[in-house]
Write an enzyme that holds these catalytic residues in place. Structure first.
Site, PDB file in Angstrom:
ATOM      1  N   THR A  90       8.833  -0.491  35.550  1.00 49.06           N
ATOM      2  CA  THR A  90       9.663  -0.628  34.589  1.00 49.06           C
ATOM      3  C   THR A  90       8.797  -1.749  33.544  1.00 49.06           C
ATOM      4  OG1 THR A  90      11.808  -0.116  35.528  1.00 49.06           O
ATOM      5  CG2 THR A  90      11.900  -1.640  33.790  1.00 49.06           C
ATOM      6  N   GLY A  91       9.040  -2.004  32.105  1.00 48.53           N
ATOM      7  CA  GLY A  91       8.407  -2.783  31.374  1.00 48.53           C
ATOM      8  C   GLY A  91       7.504  -2.255  30.242  1.00 48.53           C
ATOM      9  N   SER A  92       7.123  -2.915  29.531  1.00 44.18           N
ATOM     10  CA  SER A  92       5.955  -2.435  28.624  1.00 44.18           C
ATOM     11  C   SER A  92       4.706  -2.068  28.982  1.00 44.18           C
ATOM     12  CB  SER A  92       5.756  -3.330  27.581  1.00 44.18           C
ATOM     13  OG  SER A  92       5.352  -4.693  28.088  1.00 44.18           O
ATOM     14  N   GLU A 101      13.021  -1.897  41.629  1.00 41.15           N
ATOM     15  CA  GLU A 101      11.709  -2.090  41.747  1.00 41.15           C
ATOM     16  C   GLU A 101      11.387  -2.282  43.216  1.00 41.15           C
ATOM     17  OE1 GLU A 101      10.553  -5.034  38.932  1.00 41.15           O
ATOM     18  OE2 GLU A 101      10.682  -3.718  37.274  1.00 41.15           O
ATOM     19  N   ALA A 117       4.336  -6.709  36.491  1.00 37.27           N
ATOM     20  CA  ALA A 117       4.566  -8.018  36.918  1.00 37.27           C
ATOM     21  C   ALA A 117       4.638  -9.121  35.797  1.00 37.27           C
ATOM     22  CB  ALA A 117       3.415  -8.555  38.095  1.00 37.27           C
ATOM     23  N   GLY A 176      12.574  -7.882  33.483  1.00 34.83           N
ATOM     24  CA  GLY A 176      12.994  -6.835  32.684  1.00 34.83           C
ATOM     25  C   GLY A 176      14.442  -6.536  33.697  1.00 34.83           C
ATOM     26  N   ASP A 210       3.443  -0.372  38.694  1.00 31.94           N
ATOM     27  CA  ASP A 210       4.535  -1.288  38.307  1.00 31.94           C
ATOM     28  C   ASP A 210       3.851  -2.540  37.726  1.00 31.94           C
ATOM     29  OD1 ASP A 210       6.729  -2.208  36.976  1.00 31.94           O
ATOM     30  OD2 ASP A 210       7.867  -2.530  38.879  1.00 31.94           O
ATOM     31  N   LYS A 248      -0.960 -12.401  33.000  1.00 33.77           N
ATOM     32  CA  LYS A 248      -0.212 -12.496  34.247  1.00 33.77           C
ATOM     33  C   LYS A 248      -0.800 -13.129  35.418  1.00 33.77           C
ATOM     34  CE  LYS A 248       2.808  -9.868  31.817  1.00 33.77           C
ATOM     35  NZ  LYS A 248       3.053  -8.547  32.036  1.00 33.77           N
TER      36      LYS A 248
END
Ligand code: ABF
Length: 222
Positions: A32-34, A107, A87, A101, A85, A125
């Site tokens: 999930t996420g951009s 997750e 982070a 998110g 995924d 990150k």
């Protein structure tokens, strides 16, 4: 390169990483996420080369379906070769803070099933010490105040993420000012508080591979 371009580059790099391992029966775990969205968009080009995906959020499931990729319930699936995924923070041991998110519990579940967790991230990150990013904790709604008081005893400053309800119908506390010297210990400790569903430390199940997008290219760490 701006941050969007870094995310697109690492999304494509993750597709290139898994491509040689895919066959018609492969089911891919998707986060999930951009950054995960960039992976989904790049994955769409290969949609005839694998069976489908399991998603860690309703939002990712919808994006996959919009690309014509079949989305399975995790209970229909025996094993997953890969989980890809993003982070919020990742350290040199590939331990992470996730959950910005609000999808941390799903997750963690999909990551637990997958054989190989590939973290896709841009260079912003990468950290030496986890904890500048407030640690998300998913809580059962009626336990929110109790859990917050227990988190204060651990030295954190929990803040209720108002207006957010997770895909599981729960609430999120974001815990500021934690000094996370021992991510695995803290992950266990917070998860023992009654009313906590899980927290955003991924230390027991760290990433296996990090694809880190930098202006000089995508670097691979493991
Ligand atoms: C998920 O999306 C999370 O666990 C993390 O909170 C977030 C990272 O989002 P982005 O890729 O948009 O920075 O992977």
């Amino acid at each position: 390169m701006n941050q969007d371009q870094l995310k697109q580059a690492v999304g494509q790099a993750a597709v290139d990483y898994i491509r040689p391992h895919l066959d018609k029966d492969s089911i891919i775990g998707v986060g999930t996420g951009s950054t995960a969205n960039c992976f989904i968009d790049a994955l769409a080009a290969l949609k005839h080369d694998f069976d489908g995906a399991v998603a860690s959020s309703e939002a990712s499931a919808q994006r996959l379906r919009d690309h014509g990729i079949e989305v399975y319930d995790l209970n229909q699936v025996g094993n997953l070769e890969f989980y890809i995924d993003g982070a919020d923070e990742i350290n040199a041991r590939l331990e992470m803070i996730k959950g910005g998110g609000a999808a941390l519990t799903r997750e963690k579940i999909v990551a637990a099933v997958a054989k190989t967790f590939i973290c896709v991230a841009d260079a912003s990150k990468e950290v030496d010490l986890l904890g500048d990013f407030p640690l998300p904790v998913e809580v059962i709604p009626m336990a929110r105040s109790y859990v917050a008081r227990e988190l204060v005893k651990l030295g954190g400053d929990p803040v209720y993420r108002e207006g957010v309800v997770t895909d599981n119908g729960n609430h999120i506390l974001d815990v500021f000012n934690l000094r996370i010297d021992s991510p695995m210990e803290l992950e266990n400790r917070i998860n023992q508080i009654v009313g906590v569903v899980t927290n955003g430390l991924f230390a027991q199940r760290a990433a296996d591979v990090l694809l880190l997008s930098t202006p000089q290219g995508v670097q691979q760490r493991q």
